[in-house]
Design a protein around this motif. Structure first.
Motif, PDB file in Angstrom:
ATOM      1  N   ASP A 154       0.738  -0.897   0.287  1.00 30.79           N
ATOM      2  CA  ASP A 154      -0.390   0.541   0.264  1.00 30.79           C
ATOM      3  C   ASP A 154       0.675   1.131   0.207  1.00 30.79           C
ATOM      4  N   ILE A 155       2.376   0.445  -0.324  1.00 28.49           N
ATOM      5  CA  ILE A 155       2.555   2.906  -0.430  1.00 28.49           C
ATOM      6  C   ILE A 155       2.720   2.801  -2.349  1.00 28.49           C
ATOM      7  N   ALA A 156       3.386   1.498  -3.097  1.00 32.29           N
ATOM      8  CA  ALA A 156       3.498   2.335  -4.160  1.00 32.29           C
ATOM      9  C   ALA A 156       2.309   1.150  -5.596  1.00 32.29           C
ATOM     10  N   PHE A 157       2.256   1.774  -6.055  1.00 36.91           N
ATOM     11  CA  PHE A 157       1.805   1.157  -7.223  1.00 36.91           C
ATOM     12  C   PHE A 157       3.031   0.827  -8.362  1.00 36.91           C
ATOM     13  N   SER A 158       3.909   1.558  -8.131  1.00 36.27           N
ATOM     14  CA  SER A 158       5.189   1.497  -9.376  1.00 36.27           C
ATOM     15  C   SER A 158       5.782   2.677  -9.200  1.00 36.27           C
ATOM     16  N   SER A 159       7.238   2.551  -9.003  1.00 41.77           N
ATOM     17  CA  SER A 159       7.863   4.154  -9.061  1.00 41.77           C
ATOM     18  C   SER A 159       8.432   3.968 -10.970  1.00 41.77           C
ATOM     19  N   GLY A 160       8.453   2.990 -11.584  1.00 42.13           N
ATOM     20  CA  GLY A 160       8.629   2.923 -13.440  1.00 42.13           C
ATOM     21  C   GLY A 160       9.613   2.174 -13.002  1.00 42.13           C
ATOM     22  N   HIS A 161      10.503   2.580 -14.344  1.00 43.35           N
ATOM     23  CA  HIS A 161      12.105   1.803 -14.151  1.00 43.35           C
ATOM     24  C   HIS A 161      12.932   1.567 -13.124  1.00 43.35           C
ATOM     25  N   ASP A 162      13.765   0.558 -13.586  1.00 45.97           N
ATOM     26  CA  ASP A 162      14.730   0.512 -12.189  1.00 45.97           C
ATOM     27  C   ASP A 162      15.508   1.535 -12.756  1.00 45.97           C
ATOM     28  N   LEU A 163      16.004   2.461 -12.093  1.00 47.74           N
ATOM     29  CA  LEU A 163      17.080   3.883 -12.851  1.00 47.74           C
ATOM     30  C   LEU A 163      18.161   2.984 -12.866  1.00 47.74           C
ATOM     31  N   ASN A 164      19.087   2.453 -12.124  1.00 49.24           N
ATOM     32  CA  ASN A 164      20.183   1.595 -12.190  1.00 49.24           C
ATOM     33  C   ASN A 164      19.990   1.119 -13.250  1.00 49.24           C
ATOM     34  N   GLU A 165      18.533   0.392 -13.901  1.00 51.70           N
ATOM     35  CA  GLU A 165      18.612  -0.224 -15.103  1.00 51.70           C
ATOM     36  C   GLU A 165      19.182   0.618 -16.669  1.00 51.70           C
ATOM     37  N   ILE A 166      17.916   2.031 -16.343  1.00 50.52           N
ATOM     38  CA  ILE A 166      18.587   3.027 -17.320  1.00 50.52           C
ATOM     39  C   ILE A 166      20.127   3.253 -17.142  1.00 50.52           C
ATOM     40  N   ALA A 167      20.828   3.853 -16.027  1.00 53.25           N
ATOM     41  CA  ALA A 167      21.949   4.185 -16.036  1.00 53.25           C
ATOM     42  C   ALA A 167      23.223   2.752 -16.267  1.00 53.25           C
ATOM     43  N   SER A 168      22.678   2.043 -16.543  1.00 56.07           N
ATOM     44  CA  SER A 168      23.677   0.685 -17.036  1.00 56.07           C
ATOM     45  C   SER A 168      23.498   0.841 -18.433  1.00 56.07           C
ATOM     46  N   GLY A 169      22.317   1.019 -18.575  1.00 56.44           N
ATOM     47  CA  GLY A 169      22.187   0.492 -20.107  1.00 56.44           C
ATOM     48  C   GLY A 169      21.189  -0.740 -20.635  1.00 56.44           C
ATOM     49  N   ALA A 170      20.556  -0.850 -19.099  1.00 50.42           N
ATOM     50  CA  ALA A 170      20.213  -2.187 -19.953  1.00 50.42           C
ATOM     51  C   ALA A 170      18.979  -2.315 -19.898  1.00 50.42           C
ATOM     52  N   HIS A 171      18.229  -0.726 -20.130  1.00 52.40           N
ATOM     53  CA  HIS A 171      16.252  -0.528 -20.341  1.00 52.40           C
ATOM     54  C   HIS A 171      16.822  -0.752 -21.994  1.00 52.40           C
ATOM     55  N   ALA A 172      17.432   0.237 -21.867  1.00 54.67           N
ATOM     56  CA  ALA A 172      17.801   0.212 -23.741  1.00 54.67           C
ATOM     57  C   ALA A 172      18.660  -0.650 -24.869  1.00 54.67           C
ATOM     58  N   GLU A 173      18.948  -1.780 -24.284  1.00 58.87           N
ATOM     59  CA  GLU A 173      19.144  -2.862 -24.668  1.00 58.87           C
ATOM     60  C   GLU A 173      17.730  -4.103 -24.541  1.00 58.87           C
ATOM     61  N   SER A 174      17.550  -3.449 -24.160  1.00 53.96           N
ATOM     62  CA  SER A 174      16.250  -4.856 -24.404  1.00 53.96           C
ATOM     63  C   SER A 174      14.925  -4.690 -25.325  1.00 53.96           C
ATOM     64  N   ASN A 175      15.447  -2.998 -26.202  1.00 51.06           N
ATOM     65  CA  ASN A 175      14.291  -2.672 -26.587  1.00 51.06           C
ATOM     66  C   ASN A 175      12.937  -2.570 -26.727  1.00 51.06           C
ATOM     67  N   LEU A 176      12.576  -2.934 -25.606  1.00 47.62           N
ATOM     68  CA  LEU A 176      10.602  -2.292 -25.541  1.00 47.62           C
ATOM     69  C   LEU A 176      10.310  -0.611 -25.769  1.00 47.62           C
ATOM     70  N   GLY A 177      11.655  -0.560 -24.731  1.00 53.20           N
ATOM     71  CA  GLY A 177      11.033   1.165 -25.027  1.00 53.20           C
ATOM     72  C   GLY A 177       9.878   0.903 -23.883  1.00 53.20           C
ATOM     73  N   GLU A 178       8.655   1.790 -24.663  1.00 55.14           N
ATOM     74  CA  GLU A 178       7.950   2.403 -23.389  1.00 55.14           C
ATOM     75  C   GLU A 178       6.278   0.925 -24.367  1.00 55.14           C
ATOM     76  N   GLU A 179       6.977   0.467 -24.719  1.00 60.06           N
ATOM     77  CA  GLU A 179       5.378  -0.370 -25.076  1.00 60.06           C
ATOM     78  C   GLU A 179       5.107  -0.904 -24.162  1.00 60.06           C
ATOM     79  N   PRO A 180       5.948  -1.828 -23.124  1.00 59.72           N
ATOM     80  CA  PRO A 180       4.077  -2.394 -22.146  1.00 59.72           C
ATOM     81  C   PRO A 180       3.736  -1.634 -21.053  1.00 59.72           C
ATOM     82  N   PHE A 181       4.061  -0.570 -20.940  1.00 59.32           N
ATOM     83  CA  PHE A 181       3.135   0.881 -20.755  1.00 59.32           C
ATOM     84  C   PHE A 181       2.294   1.072 -21.123  1.00 59.32           C
ATOM     85  N   LEU A 182       2.629   1.382 -22.670  1.00 56.20           N
ATOM     86  CA  LEU A 182       1.576   1.587 -23.774  1.00 56.20           C
ATOM     87  C   LEU A 182       0.065   0.970 -24.625  1.00 56.20           C
ATOM     88  N   ARG A 183       0.962  -0.202 -23.948  1.00 54.26           N
ATOM     89  CA  ARG A 183      -0.412  -1.354 -24.586  1.00 54.26           C
ATOM     90  C   ARG A 183      -1.798  -1.165 -24.502  1.00 54.26           C
TER      91      ARG A 183
END
Length: 255
Positions: free
Chosen positions: A57-86
């Motif tokens: 009961d604290i969070a719905f979601s804080s979005g992407h893990d910023l550590n993965e954005i900083a490391s480039g792991a998020h970009a490497e997934s090639n998903l972009g924002e597709e799951p959140f726009l679906r």
């Protein structure tokens, strides 16, 4: 363990974003799993409404893990924002049961949903300007249409959270629930929708999005065409018969 858990209640599929130690941030395969589960719900004929919430009961979601954005792991997934726009491209209604903080990609998802229920302890954040990143996923184009335009602009320019009660007053939230009750309140809405004709529900959703994207006249043309098609289908016959016979309709969604 971070995951997207799922369960089914009647014709309602409930997805829960579970990563409480990081305020339900998406890390690892969570975003890909989320997209897969949304797609599965869309293709399951027994499911009529999808409800998404967060664990705890604290969070719905804080979005992407910023550590993965900083490391480039998020970009490497090639998903972009597709799951959140679906939800925008799904035939079935998707309801966000926002049980706490809803930031960044989670805000994109909430914006993409058809209906939003929030607990009073929820807050909405668009932190892009504070992180040196442009708000994406429809925030610039669609968020000012979902709430008072000046308030949407303030939210993005200041990167300061918008409390749930104010989000409700601006029209962004459909229903405001007590802390811990967002999911229950969302299920009340989901059950009401699931009891109606799935064909008509899908057509309403498609028509509203068409009107938003293309304008009033294309939406009016859509109404005229689709109304004539739907009134010939089995759900229309069942709906009228049930009304005359003073009973609850049993809709199948077929022709």
């Amino acid at each position: 363990m971070p995951e997207i858990s799922t369960r089914t209640e009647g014709a309602i599929r409930i997805l829960t974003i579970s990563n409480e130690r990081k305020r339900n941030a998406f890390e690892g395969t969570m975003a890909a799993d989320f997209l897969r589960l949304l797609n599965e719900a869309e293709s399951d004929d027994a499911v009529r409404v999808i409800v998404v919430t967060g664990a705890g009961d604290i969070a719905f979601s804080s979005g992407h893990d910023l550590n993965e954005i900083a490391s480039g792991a998020h970009a490497e997934s090639n998903l972009g924002e597709e799951p959140f726009l679906r939800p925008r491209s799904m035939r079935k209604p998707v309801i966000a049961a926002i049980n706490g903080h809803c930031y960044a990609a989670a805000l994109i998802f909430a914006l993409s949903c058809d209906l939003r229920v929030a607990s009073k302890n929820a807050a909405f954040g668009s932190p892009g300007a504070r992180l040196g990143m442009l708000p994406e996923g429809g925030q610039i184009g669609r968020l000012p249409r979902q709430m008072a335009p000046a308030r949407a602009l303030e939210l993005m320019l200041t990167a300061s959270p918008l409390p749930a009660d104010e989000a409700y007053r601006t029209g962004f939230i459909n229903r405001l629930a007590e802390k811990g009750e967002a999911l229950n309140e969302a299920l009340v809405l989901a059950r009401a929708i699931a009891s109606n004709s799935p064909s008509v529900v899908a057509a309403i959703k498609a028509g509203v999005i068409l009107g938003e994207v293309e304008g009033v006249e294309p939406a009016a043309a859509y109404e005229a065409t689709v109304a004539r098609q739907l009134e010939k289908e089995a759900d229309a016959r069942e709906g009228v018969s049930a009304f005359l016979e003073k009973r609850a309709p049993v809709f199948r969604g077929g022709k």
